[in-house]
Scaffold this active site. Structure first.
Site, PDB file in Angstrom:
ATOM      1  N   ASP A   5     -70.000  89.007 124.293  1.00 28.45           N
ATOM      2  CA  ASP A   5     -70.660  89.783 123.246  1.00 28.45           C
ATOM      3  C   ASP A   5     -71.167  88.772 122.025  1.00 28.45           C
ATOM      4  O   ASP A   5     -72.015  88.778 121.334  1.00 28.45           O
ATOM      5  CB  ASP A   5     -70.165  91.019 122.362  1.00 28.45           C
ATOM      6  N   GLY A   6     -70.171  87.804 121.864  1.00 30.60           N
ATOM      7  CA  GLY A   6     -70.233  86.839 121.007  1.00 30.60           C
ATOM      8  C   GLY A   6     -71.503  85.706 121.257  1.00 30.60           C
ATOM      9  O   GLY A   6     -72.191  85.444 120.296  1.00 30.60           O
TER      10      GLY A   6
ATOM     11  N   ASP B 237     -72.523  92.944 111.701  1.00 33.92           N
ATOM     12  CA  ASP B 237     -72.336  93.335 110.251  1.00 33.92           C
ATOM     13  C   ASP B 237     -72.099  92.305 109.458  1.00 33.92           C
ATOM     14  O   ASP B 237     -72.003  91.018 109.651  1.00 33.92           O
ATOM     15  CB  ASP B 237     -70.443  94.073 110.581  1.00 33.92           C
TER      16      ASP B 237
ATOM     17  N   ARG C 266     -61.086  98.713  95.866  1.00 34.68           N
ATOM     18  CA  ARG C 266     -59.856  97.869  96.091  1.00 34.68           C
ATOM     19  C   ARG C 266     -59.306  97.727  97.225  1.00 34.68           C
ATOM     20  O   ARG C 266     -58.881  98.883  97.718  1.00 34.68           O
ATOM     21  CB  ARG C 266     -58.794  97.806  95.222  1.00 34.68           C
TER      22      ARG C 266
ATOM     23  N   ASP D 158     -58.726  94.983 101.350  1.00 33.30           N
ATOM     24  CA  ASP D 158     -58.276  93.601 101.923  1.00 33.30           C
ATOM     25  C   ASP D 158     -59.892  93.110 102.139  1.00 33.30           C
ATOM     26  O   ASP D 158     -60.274  91.880 102.446  1.00 33.30           O
ATOM     27  CB  ASP D 158     -57.529  93.665 103.266  1.00 33.30           C
TER      28      ASP D 158
ATOM     29  N   ALA E 240     -67.666  97.682 116.654  1.00 32.62           N
ATOM     30  CA  ALA E 240     -66.909  96.268 116.684  1.00 32.62           C
ATOM     31  C   ALA E 240     -65.859  96.479 115.535  1.00 32.62           C
ATOM     32  O   ALA E 240     -65.017  97.430 115.705  1.00 32.62           O
ATOM     33  CB  ALA E 240     -67.880  95.250 116.331  1.00 32.62           C
TER      34      ALA E 240
ATOM     35  N   ALA F 122     -65.890  97.483 112.444  1.00 29.67           N
ATOM     36  CA  ALA F 122     -65.780  98.548 111.777  1.00 29.67           C
ATOM     37  C   ALA F 122     -65.046  99.863 112.641  1.00 29.67           C
ATOM     38  O   ALA F 122     -64.324 100.621 111.821  1.00 29.67           O
ATOM     39  CB  ALA F 122     -67.340  99.084 111.324  1.00 29.67           C
TER      40      ALA F 122
ATOM     41  N   SER G 157     -62.403  99.307 114.268  1.00 34.54           N
ATOM     42  CA  SER G 157     -61.015  98.923 114.099  1.00 34.54           C
ATOM     43  C   SER G 157     -60.586  99.757 112.605  1.00 34.54           C
ATOM     44  O   SER G 157     -59.433  99.582 112.574  1.00 34.54           O
ATOM     45  CB  SER G 157     -60.790  97.661 114.088  1.00 34.54           C
TER      46      SER G 157
ATOM     47  N   GLN H 173     -71.603  83.672 110.717  1.00 34.12           N
ATOM     48  CA  GLN H 173     -72.078  82.795 109.701  1.00 34.12           C
ATOM     49  C   GLN H 173     -70.914  83.057 108.388  1.00 34.12           C
ATOM     50  O   GLN H 173     -71.081  84.203 108.023  1.00 34.12           O
ATOM     51  CB  GLN H 173     -73.390  82.640 109.002  1.00 34.12           C
TER      52      GLN H 173
END
Length: 288
Positions: free
Chosen positions: A73-74, A148, A175, A177, A189, A191, A193, A245
């Site tokens: 997929d990458g 994303d 607030r 991570d 993908a 999201a 997780s 990117q």
């Protein structure tokens, strides 16, 4: 009338061991079908395949009418982003692990590719995200993403605080991570997780998913396809990633604006392909 292809681009995950024989087989097969074949330049250089033209992604997008991506997929994400402005239809052959958008198993590439070349296939458009980082009102970075856009805290411990708005309407100060703004494609993908729902690719919406939020009520939310803005309120060394990117060291007051791109990706699948079958096969969704 069936689509007739003439010039095919081949892109490979050239770091994968033993990929050259597979790419050579595919290239020879395409040539035997009367098609002109060109390799992505890095793929050609890394594999030493010199029998075919080697072109940059921009040249492939402009000159070819079909792209065959062999990898994970990458590999597909990177190439799809580079040729999005050309509208090049893409076929994905899985040489990676999950292979959610490179959906044709490597051992079945020939039987899947033959009818696709003959025009017997499913066409699936996928929306893309585009955005920019604004500092003091000026754009300092722009990016395009199929999966994303992710704003993350720095390497030091401590959360990032973001002021979120959609189409000018204040949503919340979060607030966490980090925050994920995902397309329907990206909903399976990162999201996923982060606890987000699966969104069918045809849905005209985005997914906003906080990563490890400080407040448990900050749950993922599905939004209409407007402009999402995330302003850095607090946190050190935050970064933003548009798929692969990235821009590091965001400053307080920097604003990340994300919206739908005018470009989209077109995937070609074997006849009879459905998104639900992909969920069952790849994610073991509703198994049992």
């Amino acid at each position: 009338m069936a689509e007739r292809f003439r010039h095919v681009a081949i892109v490979g995950k050239h770091q994968a061991p033993g990929i050259r024989p597979v790419l050579e087989e595919i290239a020879q097969f395409l040539s035997s079908q009367g098609l002109q074949v060109a390799l992505e330049a890095d793929t050609a250089q890394a594999t030493g395949m010199t029998a075919y033209g080697a072109l940059s992604p921009a040249e492939l997008g402009a000159q070819c009418d079909l792209g065959v991506v062999v990898g994970g997929d990458g590999t597909m994400l990177g190439f799809a982003r580079e040729v999005a402005c050309h509208g090049l239809p893409l076929v994905g052959i899985n040489q990676g692990r999950l292979g959610f958008i490179t959906d044709i198993p490597i051992e079945r590439w020939r039987e899947a590719l033959q009818p696709i070349l003959a025009g017997d296939h499913e066409v699936e458009p996928r929306a893309m995200l585009e955005g920019e980082v604004l500092r003091d009102g000026a754009s300092i970075f722009a990016g395009l993403a199929l999966n994303d856009v992710v704003v993350s805290r720095g390497a030091t411990s401590g959360m990032v605080e973001l002021r979120i708005s959609v189409d000018g309407d204040f949503v919340a100060n979060m607030r966490a991570d980090g925050i994920i703004v995902s397309s329907p494609t990206g909903s399976t993908a990162y999201a996923l997780s982060a606890g987000g729902p699966i969104m069918h690719p045809s849905i005209a919406g985005w997914l906003l998913a906080p990563i490890a939020p400080h407040t448990l009520s900050n749950r993922p939310i599905v939004l209409p396809q407007g402009e999402v803005r995330m302003e850095i309120v607090a946190g050190r060394d935050a970064s933003v990633n548009f798929d692969m990117q990235s821009l590091a060291s965001l400053q307080h007051g920097d604003c990340i604006a994300v919206r739908r791109s005018r470009h989209e990706v077109r995937f070609l699948h074997p006849k009879g392909w459905t998104y639900y079958a992909t969920l069952r096969r790849k994610l073991r969704w509703y198994e049992g």
